[in-house]
Design a protein around this motif. Structure first.
Motif, PDB file in Angstrom:
ATOM      1  N   PHE A  49       0.815  -1.216   0.000  1.00  0.00           N
ATOM      2  CA  PHE A  49       0.000   0.000   0.000  1.00  0.00           C
ATOM      3  C   PHE A  49       0.848   1.266   0.000  1.00  0.00           C
ATOM      4  CE2 PHE A  49      -3.150  -3.105   1.415  1.00  0.00           C
ATOM      5  CZ  PHE A  49      -4.201  -2.774   0.564  1.00  0.00           C
ATOM      6  N   GLN A  75       1.608   1.846  -3.624  1.00  0.00           N
ATOM      7  CA  GLN A  75       0.446   2.323  -4.380  1.00  0.00           C
ATOM      8  C   GLN A  75       0.149   3.781  -4.061  1.00  0.00           C
ATOM      9  OE1 GLN A  75      -0.389   0.121  -6.697  1.00  0.00           O
ATOM     10  NE2 GLN A  75       1.037  -1.207  -5.573  1.00  0.00           N
ATOM     11  N   TRP A  76       0.251   4.161  -2.801  1.00  0.00           N
ATOM     12  CA  TRP A  76      -0.122   5.515  -2.409  1.00  0.00           C
ATOM     13  C   TRP A  76       0.928   6.545  -2.836  1.00  0.00           C
ATOM     14  CZ3 TRP A  76      -1.842   3.503   3.036  1.00  0.00           C
ATOM     15  CH2 TRP A  76      -3.080   2.857   2.892  1.00  0.00           C
ATOM     16  N   TRP A 121       0.337   6.854  -6.441  1.00  0.00           N
ATOM     17  CA  TRP A 121      -0.900   7.619  -6.649  1.00  0.00           C
ATOM     18  C   TRP A 121      -0.614   9.116  -6.591  1.00  0.00           C
ATOM     19  CZ3 TRP A 121      -2.448  10.670  -2.431  1.00  0.00           C
ATOM     20  CH2 TRP A 121      -3.532  11.494  -2.701  1.00  0.00           C
ATOM     21  N   TRP A 125      -6.148   3.313  -6.934  1.00  0.00           N
ATOM     22  CA  TRP A 125      -4.828   2.839  -6.530  1.00  0.00           C
ATOM     23  C   TRP A 125      -4.911   1.958  -5.284  1.00  0.00           C
ATOM     24  CZ3 TRP A 125      -0.120   3.178  -8.912  1.00  0.00           C
ATOM     25  CH2 TRP A 125      -0.034   3.992 -10.043  1.00  0.00           C
ATOM     26  N   THR A 126      -5.823   2.289  -4.371  1.00  0.00           N
ATOM     27  CA  THR A 126      -5.996   1.480  -3.172  1.00  0.00           C
ATOM     28  C   THR A 126      -6.569   0.110  -3.516  1.00  0.00           C
ATOM     29  OG1 THR A 126      -6.327   3.468  -1.823  1.00  0.00           O
ATOM     30  CG2 THR A 126      -7.080   1.374  -0.901  1.00  0.00           C
ATOM     31  N   GLY A 145      -3.937  -2.058  -4.665  1.00  0.00           N
ATOM     32  CA  GLY A 145      -3.176  -2.621  -3.545  1.00  0.00           C
ATOM     33  C   GLY A 145      -3.853  -3.848  -2.974  1.00  0.00           C
TER      34      GLY A 145
END
Length: 262
Positions: free
Chosen positions: A20, A23-24, A27, A110-111, A114
């Motif tokens: 995550f 991904q963040w 993002w 994006w979450t 993940g």
């Protein structure tokens, strides 16, 4: 809860944190640039990273673990490169037409990626972190054969559609040749078989609650069949070709996913 189970949970929690966090961070960059060009590449790349990290963290590197990790690697390299080249060619991904300019909605995408990475890779991560081992057996070979069928099916279907769309004579047409004559979404069928095969092999050493990893292929099937894949493409196809007699015949004669009718 035993010390081994506690250690496994801590390591999985670390995997989730890496997943995550990546991904963040990506993002934030994608939202700043208002682009989705590296979205799919980030997903496959994170899967590769976690597969190799857990193989290293597990420290055992049994034959099953090494094979599993390199099967994930082959899948990730091929699919990641293909999707990245495709979006470079197209310039955009229609899934993000109303998203890339909205950071909050973009963050949800994006979450979800993940979550996708973690759940699909769960059998591989647990396998790589598991100290328990068994000799290779029929379940492993069945799993790897299933993976091979899925990998080849997805790669061939992707290439057939790529070649079809690059031919100027096919401008405005839909593909119904090759594997696409037997399934309207053979690439998605290949993706499902890929994760099913990896679960089957990894389950050779699963014990007790570890069998919850069956959620991996079930999650892929559910998402592609009901949420992000087939429903979206079917709506787009109906909007574009729904009134064409040839497309109506294609819908009638060609199964949505599995190449046989139940």
């Amino acid at each position: 809860m035993g010390s081994a189970a506690s250690t496994l949970l801590r390591e999985l929690a670390l995997c989730a944190s890496v997943d995550f966090a990546l991904q963040w961070v990506l993002w934030a960059l994608a939202a700043l640039l208002k682009t989705e060009r590296f979205f799919d590449l980030a997903g496959s790349g994170t899967s590769l990273l976690l597969a190799h990290l857990t193989l290293r963290w597990g420290k055992t590197k049994h034959q099953r673990q090494k094979i599993q990790t390199w099967l994930v690697t082959l899948w990730g390299l091929r699919l990641g490169a293909f999707l990245f080249l495709r979006i470079l060619r197209a310039g955009h991904d229609r899934r993000f037409n109303y998203v890339r300019g909205n950071p909050r909605t973009f963050f949800i995408y994006w979450t979800v990626q993940g979550v996708w990475v973690f759940l699909t890779l769960l059998p591989t991560m647990i396998l790589n972190l598991e100290k328990h081992n068994k000799p290779l057996g029929m379940r492993d070979y069945l799993g790897w054969c299933t993976w091979a069928v899925g990998f080849i099916m997805e790669a061939v279907a992707d290439q057939q559609k790529w070649n079809f769309q690059r031919d100027p004579a096919n401008m405005g047409k839909f593909i119904q040749s090759g594997l696409w004559a037997y399934s309207r979404h053979p690439n998605y069928l290949g993706e499902i078989l890929h994760w099913l095969g990896l679960f089957i092999s990894a389950s050779s050493v699963f014990q007790g609650a570890q069998h919850i990893c069956a959620i991996s292929p079930l999650f892929v099937w559910f998402m592609l069949n009901n949420v992000t894949g087939i429903p979206v493409l079917e709506r787009q196809a109906m909007k574009k070709w729904g009134n064409a007699l040839a497309f109506q015949q294609y819908l009638k004669n060609t199964p949505v996913l599995w190449p046989w009718k139940f």
